[in-house]
Motif scaffolding. Structure first.
Motif, PDB file in Angstrom:
ATOM      1  N   GLN A  48      -2.448   0.045  -3.424  1.00  0.00           N
ATOM      2  CA  GLN A  48      -2.887   1.305  -2.811  1.00  0.00           C
ATOM      3  C   GLN A  48      -4.285   1.167  -2.200  1.00  0.00           C
ATOM      4  N   GLU A  62       9.799   6.067  -3.143  1.00  0.00           N
ATOM      5  CA  GLU A  62       9.177   7.282  -3.690  1.00  0.00           C
ATOM      6  C   GLU A  62      10.181   8.057  -4.542  1.00  0.00           C
ATOM      7  N   GLN A 119      -6.015  10.939   6.807  1.00  0.00           N
ATOM      8  CA  GLN A 119      -5.102   9.815   7.023  1.00  0.00           C
ATOM      9  C   GLN A 119      -5.705   8.747   7.927  1.00  0.00           C
ATOM     10  N   ASP A 149       0.806  -1.223   0.000  1.00  0.00           N
ATOM     11  CA  ASP A 149       0.000   0.000   0.000  1.00  0.00           C
ATOM     12  C   ASP A 149       0.836   1.268   0.000  1.00  0.00           C
ATOM     13  N   ASP A 150       1.940   1.286   0.749  1.00  0.00           N
ATOM     14  CA  ASP A 150       2.724   2.503   0.912  1.00  0.00           C
ATOM     15  C   ASP A 150       4.156   2.270   0.484  1.00  0.00           C
TER      16      ASP A 150
END
Length: 256
Positions: A75, A9, A255, A2-3
């Protein structure tokens, strides 16, 4: 997955900038071993964000989307948060178009607490989810069913959508180019969404941060044609000015 980690990044930023990255060059840039970078790249490739090449990696294909089953879990937390934020702004007794995509399936789940919605969709998965609320009227478009994700497309679908004028049109997207162009992989699906854009009083895009800078082959429209964008992070700087200039309302999901 998911992250992304901060390093992943930054790897994605580098690929979007250069188009291709070499394993050895990334290892030198981040001062880690090539094996560490390979693990990062392999994870990014497994989620469909990158494609492996000899000695490195590049952006995934612009002509073929990631498999539906993989997209359902990519995601996922971000999609669920986006869906809740969007659903919170839909009033009871509203009329909606809901199009194809795994984000829209999460939107359908988030709408189940509403009352009296009228929903027109070309997504069999969305229609099935929404039947769990007996106060909804669900209108399913005709056309050709796409076996891989149960989406309905084709000329009959376009003609069907043009019969309605609704409060909200909700869509996802496969990619957003640096110039603000909205991109997808299937021209049949794109034509259906374009028909929906013309028939919705408000046209909203629900998309997670990974779609900014992602390639796809078919042009759907432009960010300036949106009324609202629902996403899980502030859009990258390259897109923020375009959204401001076009007067597009940006909603960043909580969040929590």
């Amino acid at each position: 997955m998911d992250d992304l980690t901060p390093r992943q990044e930054r790897i994605m930023q580098r690929v979007r900038q250069d188009g291709f990255v070499a394993i050895d060059g990334l290892a030198e840039q981040f001062e880690v071993t090539p094996q560490t970078i390979r693990r990062d790249v392999n994870q990014l490739c497994a989620t469909g964000l990158l494609r492996r090449h000899h000695g490195g990696a590049g952006l995934p294909s612009s002509v073929e989307n990631v498999a539906y089953r993989a997209r359902k879990v990519m995601q996922l937390d971000a999609k669920q948060r986006i869906a809740r934020a969007l659903a919170a702004e839909i009033p009871d007794q509203a009329s909606l178009f809901v199009t194809l995509g795994t984000t829209n399936e999460e939107v359908a789940r988030a709408l189940l607490q509403h009352d009296g919605l009228r929903i027109i969709t070309n997504n069999l998965n969305v229609a099935t989810i929404l039947t769990n609320n007996p106060t909804f009227e669900i209108i399913l478009a005709g056309g050709v069913v796409r076996p891989r994700d149960r989406g309905i497309t084709g000329e009959a679908t376009i003609d069907f959508m043009r019969q309605f004028r609704v409060d909200f049109g909700i869509t996802g997207i496969s990619g957003i180019d640096a110039d603000g162009t909205l991109l997808d992989f299937d021209y049949r699906e794109v034509r259906v969404v374009q028909a929906i854009m013309a028939q919705a009083r408000q046209f909203w895009l629900a998309t997670d941060h990974s779609k900014f800078g992602r390639n796809a082959m078919v042009e759907l429209g432009h960010l300036r044609e949106l009324d609202a964008l629902f996403t899980d992070r502030e859009p990258p700087e390259a897109w923020q000015g375009q959204l401001r200039d076009a007067g597009v309302r940006v909603v960043v999901a909580d969040q929590q």
